[in-house]
Design a protein around this motif. Structure first.
Motif, mmCIF file in Angstrom:
data_model
loop_
_atom_site.group_PDB
_atom_site.id
_atom_site.type_symbol
_atom_site.label_atom_id
_atom_site.label_comp_id
_atom_site.label_asym_id
_atom_site.label_seq_id
_atom_site.Cartn_x
_atom_site.Cartn_y
_atom_site.Cartn_z
ATOM 1 N N ILE B 165 0.827 -1.213 0.000
ATOM 2 C CA ILE B 165 0.000 0.000 0.000
ATOM 3 C C ILE B 165 0.860 1.261 0.000
ATOM 4 C CG2 ILE B 165 -1.572 1.340 1.463
ATOM 5 C CD1 ILE B 165 -2.850 -1.494 2.050
ATOM 6 N N VAL B 166 1.914 1.265 0.818
ATOM 7 C CA VAL B 166 2.772 2.451 0.878
ATOM 8 C C VAL B 166 3.468 2.677 -0.473
ATOM 9 C CG1 VAL B 166 4.773 3.483 2.005
ATOM 10 C CG2 VAL B 166 3.109 2.229 3.351
ATOM 11 N N VAL B 167 4.020 1.600 -1.054
ATOM 12 C CA VAL B 167 4.731 1.736 -2.326
ATOM 13 C C VAL B 167 3.760 2.107 -3.457
ATOM 14 C CG1 VAL B 167 6.168 0.547 -4.031
ATOM 15 C CG2 VAL B 167 6.562 0.175 -1.609
ATOM 16 N N SER B 168 2.565 1.514 -3.443
ATOM 17 C CA SER B 168 1.568 1.853 -4.463
ATOM 18 C C SER B 168 1.229 3.334 -4.440
ATOM 19 C CB SER B 168 0.273 1.064 -4.250
ATOM 20 O OG SER B 168 0.498 -0.272 -4.523
ATOM 21 N N ALA B 169 1.080 3.875 -3.219
ATOM 22 C CA ALA B 169 0.744 5.295 -3.095
ATOM 23 C C ALA B 169 1.844 6.140 -3.735
ATOM 24 C CB ALA B 169 0.571 5.665 -1.627
ATOM 25 N N ARG B 170 3.079 5.748 -3.507
ATOM 26 C CA ARG B 170 4.210 6.477 -4.079
ATOM 27 C C ARG B 170 4.191 6.358 -5.616
ATOM 28 N NH1 ARG B 170 7.800 10.413 -2.459
ATOM 29 N NH2 ARG B 170 9.250 10.527 -4.169
ATOM 30 N N LEU B 171 3.938 5.153 -6.112
ATOM 31 C CA LEU B 171 3.891 4.931 -7.559
ATOM 32 C C LEU B 171 2.815 5.788 -8.220
ATOM 33 C CD1 LEU B 171 4.304 1.079 -7.910
ATOM 34 C CD2 LEU B 171 5.633 2.783 -9.134
ATOM 35 N N ALA B 172 1.660 5.864 -7.553
ATOM 36 C CA ALA B 172 0.540 6.611 -8.134
ATOM 37 C C ALA B 172 0.886 8.090 -8.264
ATOM 38 C CB ALA B 172 -0.704 6.423 -7.269
ATOM 39 N N GLY B 173 1.747 8.582 -7.358
ATOM 40 C CA GLY B 173 2.086 10.001 -7.408
ATOM 41 C C GLY B 173 3.305 10.291 -8.263
ATOM 42 N N MET B 174 3.806 9.258 -8.983
ATOM 43 C CA MET B 174 5.059 9.453 -9.722
ATOM 44 C C MET B 174 4.836 10.052 -11.098
ATOM 45 S SD MET B 174 7.743 6.465 -8.896
ATOM 46 C CE MET B 174 7.929 5.959 -10.572
ATOM 47 N N ASP B 175 5.878 10.711 -11.584
ATOM 48 C CA ASP B 175 5.798 11.405 -12.863
ATOM 49 C C ASP B 175 6.250 10.462 -13.973
ATOM 50 O OD1 ASP B 175 5.681 13.163 -14.843
ATOM 51 O OD2 ASP B 175 7.124 14.603 -14.014
ATOM 52 N N ARG B 176 5.302 10.028 -14.804
ATOM 53 C CA ARG B 176 5.662 9.040 -15.836
ATOM 54 C C ARG B 176 6.421 9.663 -17.000
ATOM 55 N NH1 ARG B 176 2.171 3.647 -16.656
ATOM 56 N NH2 ARG B 176 4.187 2.823 -17.272
ATOM 57 N N THR B 177 6.294 10.984 -17.161
ATOM 58 C CA THR B 177 6.966 11.617 -18.304
ATOM 59 C C THR B 177 8.476 11.419 -18.213
ATOM 60 O OG1 THR B 177 6.965 13.675 -17.052
ATOM 61 C CG2 THR B 177 5.225 13.402 -18.688
ATOM 62 N N LEU B 178 8.993 11.335 -16.967
ATOM 63 C CA LEU B 178 10.434 11.136 -16.806
ATOM 64 C C LEU B 178 10.870 9.813 -17.412
ATOM 65 C CD1 LEU B 178 11.032 12.445 -13.183
ATOM 66 C CD2 LEU B 178 11.757 13.493 -15.322
ATOM 67 N N GLU B 179 10.026 8.780 -17.205
ATOM 68 C CA GLU B 179 10.355 7.472 -17.783
ATOM 69 C C GLU B 179 10.356 7.547 -19.302
ATOM 70 O OE1 GLU B 179 8.141 4.012 -16.317
ATOM 71 O OE2 GLU B 179 7.598 5.342 -14.675
ATOM 72 N N ASN B 180 9.343 8.217 -19.850
ATOM 73 C CA ASN B 180 9.275 8.349 -21.309
ATOM 74 C C ASN B 180 10.492 9.099 -21.823
ATOM 75 O OD1 ASN B 180 6.854 7.071 -21.180
ATOM 76 N ND2 ASN B 180 5.636 8.965 -21.231
ATOM 77 N N ALA B 181 10.874 10.158 -21.109
ATOM 78 C CA ALA B 181 12.036 10.942 -21.516
ATOM 79 C C ALA B 181 13.271 10.054 -21.546
ATOM 80 C CB ALA B 181 12.249 12.104 -20.555
ATOM 81 N N SER B 182 13.419 9.244 -20.487
ATOM 82 C CA SER B 182 14.577 8.359 -20.407
ATOM 83 C C SER B 182 14.600 7.383 -21.587
ATOM 84 C CB SER B 182 14.546 7.612 -19.080
ATOM 85 O OG SER B 182 15.418 6.525 -19.123
#
Lengths: 299, 276
Positions: B165-182
């Protein structure tokens, strides 16, 4: 390797071992407990592998071919546990609800500090927090000592080992569980609606019942459910603050496992606790998904 | 109207002060009285002493034998040691498993995903006594000797949920554009995960691990059922002491535990608040 296959492999690596672990050590034990609740207790502990539905009948008070005639003692314990859990929910709500309104209107800095103070006890030992109340409530405890020394009472009061002590102990340890959901919905409350209601001539009491209470209901229901579930089957609080006088479901289950060694009956009791939990959760999920649908329609 | 409003506000503030008093005064009381020298009546103040602490920690004291009930601090230290071993192992396992599930459910779409998500909340919501006896029946039937191993396995079943639950909450708030940029800049999937996703996810993982550790150290009910006869953890030790009768040493142990968890929790919450 094609991308589809690679993703499937990744997924299997991520979820495979955990799924196996939970299937074996979480779902497996629950399934075995369910099976056990339908088996006959062995004469000297252990179980006999015959279908035996009387464990559940025994809880409800029906006669049981092995043990006794009609005896409502278990249903009485069940109902009493439900009563104590319900009173705990009510008391926790009364304690938390007004405070949530006060804290929700503080400045950001103070708000965070207050929330920190409320969550902090959650991280400290449960048993220590309960032990504190033993020191306060028992015959030679703080309250009795103070009342005796001021001469307000002549003999120590019976504070500990009562239903009241159990409820107090449970409220004390479950405060964060009730406060957080209640606070979340109080903080989201749209105060313009409250002002509108007051401007349009509704009194404060009517505004509370018709506007504030319905709007904060999701938090209240959520808090009530996550307090009720652990309160119903609780065995630590009654064991410490209830003494031997007050038997609750949790203590009864423990007794069946560690003293009476009637595992099938204990399993049946645990099944009851689990079904109450599942029913409550289903009701909550159903109600909140309907509310979600309502909100979508209104938009 | 104005006066009524002011009164109401004042009442609310007073109520909230009482609310905090209710939470904290008992803890302050126990801390103060743990320095009380009265060996019989712990709530009647007879003088200041640090003897109880000295006794618990194994120093020589002048406390008379019959006021005590730990024969040696060895038992207590053994319980603490067991708790630490269990908490460390369960934290490691639960963190790896919980994080894996969180990433798996977040990154991939598959059949039964929603069902999986619901299942992941179950161990956390399950009343602990139900899980405790279910595990007991399971371990006894499968012939596994009750002890440290069974405690570690048993605690992991529900600690995985907390980490998830804690990790999921963090994942949900993450910026996916950074991954795409990478990915656009030519990094392969593994590099992107290691250099972009993991650093962002780390606070969530650390938070989940801390939570798992604290809950594991504190778990009484589930451990109580599956511990068998040889192993005692710290909460079980205190529970047994409470059932036998209350003597001043337990006060000192309680206050030390309170202090320890307050420091750890404050540190954790402070670090989290700085991250935001």
């Amino acid at each position: 390797m094609s991308i589809a296959i690679r993703r499937r492999v990744q997924l299997a690596v991520l979820l495979g071992p955990v799924s196996l672990f939970l299937a074996v050590f979480f779902l497996g034990p629950l399934a075995i407990m369910m099976v056990t609740s339908f088996l006959a207790p062995g004469l000297y502990g252990g179980v006999e592998w015959t279908f035996y539905p009387h464990n559940f009948g025994r809880i409800l008070g029906f006669a049981d071919p092995m043990f006794e005639d009609f005896d409502p003692v278990y249903i009485a314990i069940f109902l009493r546990s439900v009563k104590i859990a319900a009173l705990t929910v009510l008391a926790a709500l009364i304690v938390c609800y007004p405070a949530a309104f006060c804290i929700a209107r503080l400045s950001e800095r103070w708000k965070n500090f207050c929330l920190f103070l409320i969550t902090l006890p959650f991280f400290t030992s449960l048993i220590v927090r309960l032990f504190v109340w033993v020191l306060i409530l028992r015959q030679t405890g703080l309250v009795n000592e103070m009342l005796l020394s001021t001469g307000m009472i002549a003999r120590p009061l019976d504070l500990i080992y009562t239903d009241g002590a159990i409820i107090l102990g449970m409220v004390y340890v479950f405060i964060p569980f009730m406060f957080m959901p209640v606070y979340a919905s109080v903080e989201k409350l749209d105060w313009t609606l409250v002002r509108a209601s007051l401007d349009l001539g509704a009194g404060p009491i009517r505004t509370f019942w018709r506007i504030i209470l319905p709007l904060t209901a999701p938090g209240i229901v959520g808090g009530a459910i996550i307090v009720f579930i652990p309160a119903l089957g609780n065995f630590v609080v009654p064991a410490i603050l209830g003494g031997a006088k007050v038997m609750m479901l949790g203590n009864l289950i423990e007794q069946q496992f560690l003293a009476a060694r009637n595992w099938p009956f204990g399993s049946a009791l645990a099944m009851m606790v689990m079904s109450v939990m599942l029913v409550l959760l289903l009701v909550y999920v159903f109600a909140s998904s309907r509310r979600g649908a309502d909100a979508a329609l209104n938009r | 109207m104005k006066i009524a409003q002011t009164l109401f506000r004042g009442g609310l503030v007073a109520y909230t002060s009482l609310f905090f008093a209710f939470i904290y005064i008992p803890l302050v009381v126990i801390a103060v009285y743990s320095f009380n020298s009265n060996p019989v009546n712990m709530m009647t103040w007879t003088g200041f002493t640090t003897e109880w602490y000295a006794q618990v920690l194994g120093f020589k004291t002048t406390v008379s034998e019959n006021a005590l009930y730990i024969e040696s601090t060895g038992q207590l230290l053994q319980a603490v040691w067991n708790s630490l071993i269990i908490a460390t192992s369960t934290t490691l396992i639960a963190t790896v498993f919980g994080t894996a599930i969180a990433i798996g459910l977040y990154r991939f779409d598959f059949l039964g995903q929603r069902f999986y998500r619901v299942i992941m909340f179950m161990p956390m919501l399950m009343p602990d006594i139900v899980l405790g006896i279910a595990l007991l029946i399971f371990f006894v039937n499968s012939g596994i000797h009750l002890g440290l191993t069974t405690i570690i396995i048993g605690q992991c079943t529900f600690l995985i949920s907390y980490v998830f639950i804690v990790v999921s909450a963090r994942l949900a708030g993450m910026d996916r554009t950074l991954e795409n940029a990478s990915a656009d800049l030519g990094a392969d999937e593994w590099t992107t995960f290691r250099r972009v996703v993991l650093p962002q996810l780390l606070p969530g993982i650390v938070g989940g691990a801390l939570l798992a550790f604290i809950i594991s150290m504190d778990d009484l009910v589930i451990t109580y059922f599956i511990a068998g006869v040889d192993v005692t953890t710290l909460p079980m030790f205190i529970f047994a002491m409470l059932r036998r009768g209350i003597k001043p040493e337990i006060n000192a142990i309680a206050v030390m535990m309170l202090t320890f968890s307050f420091v750890v929790a404050s540190l954790g919450l402070y670090l989290r608040s700085r991250q935001k």
